[in-house]
Every structure is written in C-alpha cells, then in structure tokens.
Motif scaffolding. Structure first.
Motif, PDB file in Angstrom:
ATOM      1  N   ILE A  16       1.321  -0.804   0.206  1.00 58.24           N
ATOM      2  CA  ILE A  16       0.073  -0.065   0.075  1.00 58.24           C
ATOM      3  C   ILE A  16       0.686   1.390   0.500  1.00 58.24           C
ATOM      4  CG2 ILE A  16      -1.694   1.740   1.311  1.00 58.24           C
ATOM      5  CD1 ILE A  16      -2.958  -1.492   1.976  1.00 58.24           C
ATOM      6  N   ILE A  17       1.824   0.933   0.293  1.00 58.65           N
ATOM      7  CA  ILE A  17       2.800   1.882   0.742  1.00 58.65           C
ATOM      8  C   ILE A  17       3.125   2.628  -0.547  1.00 58.65           C
ATOM      9  CG2 ILE A  17       5.321   2.799   1.900  1.00 58.65           C
ATOM     10  CD1 ILE A  17       4.250   2.144   4.622  1.00 58.65           C
ATOM     11  N   ARG A  18       4.400   1.632  -1.127  1.00 57.78           N
ATOM     12  CA  ARG A  18       4.239   1.820  -2.477  1.00 57.78           C
ATOM     13  C   ARG A  18       3.370   1.626  -3.999  1.00 57.78           C
ATOM     14  NH1 ARG A  18       6.871  -3.585  -1.560  1.00 57.78           N
ATOM     15  NH2 ARG A  18       8.857  -4.029  -0.978  1.00 57.78           N
ATOM     16  N   LEU A  19       2.292   1.892  -3.134  1.00 62.68           N
ATOM     17  CA  LEU A  19       1.682   2.193  -3.949  1.00 62.68           C
ATOM     18  C   LEU A  19       0.422   3.593  -4.140  1.00 62.68           C
ATOM     19  CD1 LEU A  19      -0.649   1.885  -6.013  1.00 62.68           C
ATOM     20  CD2 LEU A  19      -2.287   0.547  -4.481  1.00 62.68           C
ATOM     21  N   ALA A  20       0.639   3.683  -2.606  1.00 65.80           N
ATOM     22  CA  ALA A  20       0.528   5.541  -2.240  1.00 65.80           C
ATOM     23  C   ALA A  20       1.598   6.447  -2.766  1.00 65.80           C
ATOM     24  CB  ALA A  20       0.204   5.456  -1.207  1.00 65.80           C
ATOM     25  N   VAL A  21       2.734   6.329  -3.315  1.00 67.68           N
ATOM     26  CA  VAL A  21       3.917   7.219  -3.635  1.00 67.68           C
ATOM     27  C   VAL A  21       4.069   6.798  -4.656  1.00 67.68           C
ATOM     28  CG1 VAL A  21       6.749   6.907  -2.975  1.00 67.68           C
ATOM     29  CG2 VAL A  21       5.761   6.597  -1.187  1.00 67.68           C
ATOM     30  N   MET A  22       3.191   6.010  -5.402  1.00 61.60           N
ATOM     31  CA  MET A  22       3.526   6.059  -6.988  1.00 61.60           C
ATOM     32  C   MET A  22       2.567   6.947  -7.779  1.00 61.60           C
ATOM     33  SD  MET A  22       3.391   2.699  -9.218  1.00 61.60           S
ATOM     34  CE  MET A  22       1.602   2.611  -9.562  1.00 61.60           C
ATOM     35  N   LEU A  23       1.731   7.057  -6.837  1.00 66.67           N
ATOM     36  CA  LEU A  23       0.603   7.582  -7.195  1.00 66.67           C
ATOM     37  C   LEU A  23       0.608   9.052  -7.384  1.00 66.67           C
ATOM     38  CD1 LEU A  23      -2.447   5.311  -6.216  1.00 66.67           C
ATOM     39  CD2 LEU A  23      -2.341   6.110  -8.404  1.00 66.67           C
ATOM     40  N   TYR A  24       1.221   9.069  -6.333  1.00 67.00           N
ATOM     41  CA  TYR A  24       1.530  10.667  -6.054  1.00 67.00           C
ATOM     42  C   TYR A  24       2.958  11.548  -6.813  1.00 67.00           C
ATOM     43  CZ  TYR A  24       2.660  14.908  -3.043  1.00 67.00           C
ATOM     44  OH  TYR A  24       2.903  16.190  -3.155  1.00 67.00           O
ATOM     45  N   ALA A 222       4.531  -3.812 -17.839  1.00 63.84           N
ATOM     46  CA  ALA A 222       4.581  -4.939 -16.464  1.00 63.84           C
ATOM     47  C   ALA A 222       6.053  -5.239 -15.996  1.00 63.84           C
ATOM     48  CB  ALA A 222       4.005  -6.161 -17.286  1.00 63.84           C
ATOM     49  N   ALA A 223       7.459  -5.177 -16.300  1.00 66.75           N
ATOM     50  CA  ALA A 223       7.847  -5.210 -15.793  1.00 66.75           C
ATOM     51  C   ALA A 223       7.986  -4.042 -14.551  1.00 66.75           C
ATOM     52  CB  ALA A 223       9.170  -5.426 -16.651  1.00 66.75           C
ATOM     53  N   GLU A 227       8.913  -4.271 -10.878  1.00 66.81           N
ATOM     54  CA  GLU A 227      10.447  -4.018 -10.178  1.00 66.81           C
ATOM     55  C   GLU A 227       9.564  -2.765  -9.090  1.00 66.81           C
ATOM     56  OE1 GLU A 227      14.733  -2.169 -11.768  1.00 66.81           O
ATOM     57  OE2 GLU A 227      12.793  -2.634 -12.847  1.00 66.81           O
ATOM     58  N   TRP A 228       8.900  -1.619  -9.744  1.00 68.13           N
ATOM     59  CA  TRP A 228       8.624  -1.045  -7.921  1.00 68.13           C
ATOM     60  C   TRP A 228       8.880  -1.935  -7.272  1.00 68.13           C
ATOM     61  CZ3 TRP A 228       8.389   4.071  -7.214  1.00 68.13           C
ATOM     62  CH2 TRP A 228       8.022   4.409  -6.835  1.00 68.13           C
ATOM     63  N   ARG A 229       7.457  -2.557  -7.492  1.00 69.64           N
ATOM     64  CA  ARG A 229       7.440  -3.625  -6.161  1.00 69.64           C
ATOM     65  C   ARG A 229       7.846  -4.292  -5.931  1.00 69.64           C
ATOM     66  NH1 ARG A 229       1.937  -6.137  -9.976  1.00 69.64           N
ATOM     67  NH2 ARG A 229       0.267  -4.279  -9.318  1.00 69.64           N
TER      68      ARG A 229
END
Length: 234
Positions: A16-24, A222-223, A227-229
């Motif tokens: 969730i933290i990675r998703l929030a940071v990526m979106l912002y 997708a790659a 990698e981000w995750r």
C-alpha cells in the motif's frame, strides 16, 4: 547480517505504501486525490499519511532506482541535452537545471537562485561526477553554459542550434503538470528533493510508448511495475 526492512515500524503494508507513493509522484495528483483513489479501492488512509510516506520513502525508492540504472547506462555518455526552467518559490524566481540524455531520460536536476556561470559550473560538475563526461553537450545559447564548459575544458563538446535542444524542452512537460497539481513549491529544499525523485520515477516508467508496438509496451510496463513492487524489499 540480514538487511532490516525499512517498513518494519509501519502498520500499513509495504504494498500500500509503494502504491500511494507511486500514485503521488508519477501522476499529477494532489495528496487528497491519492487519498480518495485509495479509499475507492477499500484502503482507508489520510492524506497526511501519504505525505509522510512520500517524504520517508520517495527518496529511498528513487535512490534504489538510480543505483540500478546508472550501472547499465553507458549510452548516457553519448549526448546530453541541458536546459533550465523557471520555477516560482514563494513568488521568487528560481531555476531548475536539468540534464537529459539522447533517449529523454533525466540524468540530473539541480536548483539555484541564479543562472550564471557559477550555477552552471556547479550543475555540470555534479552531473559529470555521477555520469562521466558525454561526447556531446547540446545547450541553448545561454552564455553561462559556454563559460562553464570552458572552465572545465569541454567547450569543444558544446553544440547549439535552433531545434537541437527540443529533447530537453519536451522533458519539462511532465514536471510542469506535476508542479501545477502541487500548487507550486515553498522551499528550495523541497523542490530539489521532489525534482530528483520525480525524475527517477518518470525514468523508471518511461516505456517510449510512441516508438514500440502495443505488445512490447505492455511487457515493458509490466516489468517496470514488477520492479517497483520489489523496491526496498527485505
């Protein structure tokens, strides 16, 4: 010795933290926009939590991306495109210097109050210390570039032309969209921090969509997401 996870003291999951940071960082969204998008997905966090996560983990994610990419970016020494853009901080004009390679990836960002020889020299030395000396340096006709390049003995590498620097000009667009969503910046330090993180994240997800087939684009996307995750995983 096992490397400790940077998420170890957080109740929220790393995903969730990675998703929030990526979106912002990646999209022109405000903190409250990110909060609403997460809420729509059943994730209840405040915009202040998103702010804290970005300040805590954004530079960490960007540093890991840079570390992985710089090692394999020997082609970035072929040609650099240098340009500076105006950024207002509390109503005062500042300059964001940016070095972009021939593929449009942002190599370095640097904020100054002036755009004289001293500022250009400091920016060039910082970029070359990280990425080495390029074979060609494309600039506009700002005299500060010529003076700084003569100082470091690289004036013979400079190229100027009417449309030669379009690569750098176009690279400003994602940052301009992001700047409007953030309602500008209030400190040089926060601008420098966000510009560096934003550049790394944009480079990571930049798949040259207009130059590849749909199938190749989907594989690259997708790659990049996979990698981000995996960033900062224990």
């Amino acid at each position: 010795m096992t490397k400790r996870s940077p998420f170890r003291y957080f109740k929220t999951s790393p995903e969730i933290i990675r998703l929030a940071v990526m979106l912002y960082i990646r999209f022109p969204l405000s903190l409250r926009n990110v909060e609403d998008l997460l809420h729509e997905r059943g994730i209840d966090v405040s915009h202040e939590a998103v702010r804290f996560w970005w300040h805590r983990f954004g530079p960490m994610f960007a540093a890991e991306i840079r570390k992985r990419r710089i090692a394999g970016m020997k082609s970035s020494r072929w040609s650099w495109h240098l340009d500076e853009m105006f950024v207002k901080i509390n109503g005062e004009r500042h300059y964001l210097w940016r070095a972009v390679d021939h593929e449009g990836e942002v190599l370095e960002s640097f904020v100054t109050k002036k755009r004289d020889k001293k500022a250009a020299l400091k920016f060039l030395r910082k970029a070359m210390r990280k990425h080495g000396r390029p074979e060609a340096i494309v600039t506009d006709r700002l005299r500060s570039y010529g003076a700084a390049l003569r100082e470091i003995g690289a004036s013979h590498r400079q190229e100027t032309g009417r449309w030669l620097n379009n690569r750098a000009e176009n690279s400003h667009l994602p940052f301009r969209r992001r700047e409007r969503a953030m309602l500008r910046f209030r400190r040089m330090r926060s601008l420098q921090k966000f510009a560096a993180v934003h550049a790394s994240v944009c480079n990571h997800f930049n798949s040259e969509r207009s130059l590849t087939s749909r199938t190749t684009f989907k594989l690259n996307r997708a790659a990049a997401l996979a990698e981000w995750r995996g960033l900062c995983a224990a």
